[in-house]
Design an enzyme around this catalytic site. Structure first.
Site, PDB file in Angstrom:
ATOM      1  N   HIS A  22       9.581  26.527  34.092  1.00 27.12           N
ATOM      2  CA  HIS A  22      10.821  26.683  34.869  1.00 27.12           C
ATOM      3  C   HIS A  22      10.545  27.519  36.124  1.00 27.12           C
ATOM      4  O   HIS A  22      11.047  27.207  37.214  1.00 27.12           O
ATOM      5  CB  HIS A  22      11.896  27.428  34.057  1.00 27.12           C
ATOM      6  CG  HIS A  22      12.375  26.705  32.834  1.00 27.12           C
ATOM      7  ND1 HIS A  22      12.428  27.282  31.594  1.00 27.12           N
ATOM      8  CD2 HIS A  22      12.850  25.430  32.676  1.00 27.12           C
ATOM      9  CE1 HIS A  22      12.918  26.423  30.719  1.00 27.12           C
ATOM     10  NE2 HIS A  22      13.180  25.283  31.340  1.00 27.12           N
ATOM     11  N   LYS A  46      25.578  24.339  20.518  1.00 29.38           N
ATOM     12  CA  LYS A  46      24.180  24.668  20.222  1.00 29.38           C
ATOM     13  C   LYS A  46      24.078  26.073  19.655  1.00 29.38           C
ATOM     14  O   LYS A  46      24.851  26.947  20.006  1.00 29.38           O
ATOM     15  CB  LYS A  46      23.346  24.585  21.497  1.00 29.38           C
ATOM     16  CG  LYS A  46      22.800  23.205  21.782  1.00 29.38           C
ATOM     17  CD  LYS A  46      21.713  23.302  22.833  1.00 29.38           C
ATOM     18  CE  LYS A  46      21.207  21.947  23.265  1.00 29.38           C
ATOM     19  NZ  LYS A  46      20.253  22.047  24.370  1.00 29.38           N
ATOM     20  N   ARG A  95       8.679  16.508  33.586  1.00 33.26           N
ATOM     21  CA  ARG A  95       7.366  16.821  33.014  1.00 33.26           C
ATOM     22  C   ARG A  95       6.568  15.563  32.735  1.00 33.26           C
ATOM     23  O   ARG A  95       5.398  15.463  33.054  1.00 33.26           O
ATOM     24  CB  ARG A  95       7.533  17.611  31.705  1.00 33.26           C
ATOM     25  CG  ARG A  95       8.014  19.012  31.907  1.00 33.26           C
ATOM     26  CD  ARG A  95       8.483  19.609  30.636  1.00 33.26           C
ATOM     27  NE  ARG A  95       9.571  18.798  30.079  1.00 33.26           N
ATOM     28  CZ  ARG A  95      10.326  19.164  29.076  1.00 33.26           C
ATOM     29  NH1 ARG A  95      10.111  20.304  28.472  1.00 33.26           N
ATOM     30  NH2 ARG A  95      11.297  18.390  28.649  1.00 33.26           N
ATOM     31  N   SER A 133      10.916  24.966  26.137  1.00 27.37           N
ATOM     32  CA  SER A 133      11.408  26.169  25.454  1.00 27.37           C
ATOM     33  C   SER A 133      11.345  25.960  23.940  1.00 27.37           C
ATOM     34  O   SER A 133      11.005  26.873  23.186  1.00 27.37           O
ATOM     35  CB  SER A 133      12.853  26.450  25.864  1.00 27.37           C
ATOM     36  OG  SER A 133      12.947  26.616  27.254  1.00 27.37           O
TER      37      SER A 133
HETATM   38  O1  PNS Z   1      17.936  22.321  29.483  1.00 29.57           O
HETATM   39  P1  PNS Z   1      18.691  21.055  29.242  1.00 29.57           P
HETATM   40  O2  PNS Z   1      19.301  21.050  27.869  1.00 29.57           O
HETATM   41  O3  PNS Z   1      17.858  19.831  29.511  1.00 29.57           O
HETATM   42  O4  PNS Z   1      19.916  21.014  30.314  1.00 29.57           O
HETATM   43  C1  PNS Z   1      20.899  20.018  30.255  1.00 29.57           C
HETATM   44  C2  PNS Z   1      22.043  20.278  31.256  1.00 29.57           C
HETATM   45  C3  PNS Z   1      22.577  21.702  31.118  1.00 29.57           C
HETATM   46  C4  PNS Z   1      21.521  20.094  32.649  1.00 29.57           C
HETATM   47  C5  PNS Z   1      23.161  19.227  30.967  1.00 29.57           C
HETATM   48  O5  PNS Z   1      23.446  19.244  29.608  1.00 29.57           O
HETATM   49  C6  PNS Z   1      24.442  19.481  31.749  1.00 29.57           C
HETATM   50  O6  PNS Z   1      24.452  19.410  32.947  1.00 29.57           O
HETATM   51  N1  PNS Z   1      25.523  19.795  31.050  1.00 29.57           N
HETATM   52  C7  PNS Z   1      26.813  20.080  31.664  1.00 29.57           C
HETATM   53  C8  PNS Z   1      27.867  19.053  31.276  1.00 29.57           C
HETATM   54  C9  PNS Z   1      27.914  17.904  32.256  1.00 29.57           C
HETATM   55  O7  PNS Z   1      28.106  18.068  33.433  1.00 29.57           O
HETATM   56  N2  PNS Z   1      27.728  16.681  31.711  1.00 29.57           N
HETATM   57  C10 PNS Z   1      27.806  15.450  32.491  1.00 29.57           C
HETATM   58  C11 PNS Z   1      26.569  15.171  33.308  1.00 29.57           C
HETATM   59  S1  PNS Z   1      25.431  14.196  32.464  1.00 29.57           S
END
Ligand code: PNS
Length: 174
Positions: A22, A46, A95, A133
């Site tokens: 990150h 979560k 990645r 992570s």
């Molecule tokens: O670290 P991660 O779990 O890959 O991150 C995922 C994240 C936080 C980027 C994604 O879950 C997110 O943007 N969640 C917010 C809810 C949202 O906007 N959902 C619609 C877009 S797909």
């Protein structure tokens, strides 16, 4: 003459905990954008290892002294959050090919929700292409060495978590 406005990018994720992968993405994003906001999704569903406050603290420690990076938390739609903080870009790290489908879906959904917000992908460095992570937590839990994969402050906090879990275990009556 048109004045160029300050470019702000949001780097969203769980960051449970932040890894050197990150950090590399943020360092490279800073070459392109004026400010990067590392934004932790607060997700009630979560069960994270580190609370949102702890994750924010780790991010702040990892970027102490870097004026152009700040940490934050958000809930709800990412594009709405990006608008609220004045960001026009979402950064995501890629990645491996296996990341692509999930990231592609999210980018297209976010574009549909708000076409003014652009998603920009940065390739993770090859040395960290296997890093997540989740794997860091698993390896650490099983006694493996995570030095070099996470900032020293994260490694310290992982050790402290393990020690307090062991203490709690010892204190428990059978
Ligand atoms: O670290 P991660 O779990 O890959 O991150 C995922 C994240 C936080 C980027 C994604 O879950 C997110 O943007 N969640 C917010 C809810 C949202 O906007 N959902 C619609 C877009 S797909």
């Amino acid at each position: 003459m048109r004045h160029k406005s300050r470019s702000v990018a949001v780097f969203p994720g769980s960051f449970d905990p932040i890894t050197n992968g990150h950090i590399d993405i943020v360092d490279r994003a800073l070459k392109v954008f004026d400010e990067v906001i590392i934004s932790i999704l607060v997700n009630a569903e979560k069960k994270p290892l580190f609370s949102a406050e702890e994750r924010l603290g780790l991010i702040r420690d990892a970027f102490r002294g870097e004026q152009r990076v700040r940490g934050d938390t958000f809930s709800g739609l990412l594009v709405d959050y990006a608008m609220r903080v004045g960001a026009s870009v979402i950064i995501r790290g890629l990645r491996a090919i296996s990341d692509f489908e999930y990231e592609f879906q999210m980018a297209l959904m976010n574009r549909r929700l708000n076409p003014r917000i652009e998603t920009v992908f940065l390739m993770a460095p090859e040395g960290f292409s296997y890093l997540s992570s989740r794997l860091v937590k698993e390896v650490f839990d099983l006694g493996g060495d995570v030095r070099g994969l996470v900032p020293p402050v994260v490694e310290r906090r992982l050790r402290e978590k393990r020690q307090s879990a062991a203490k709690r275990g010892r204190g428990r009556k059978d």
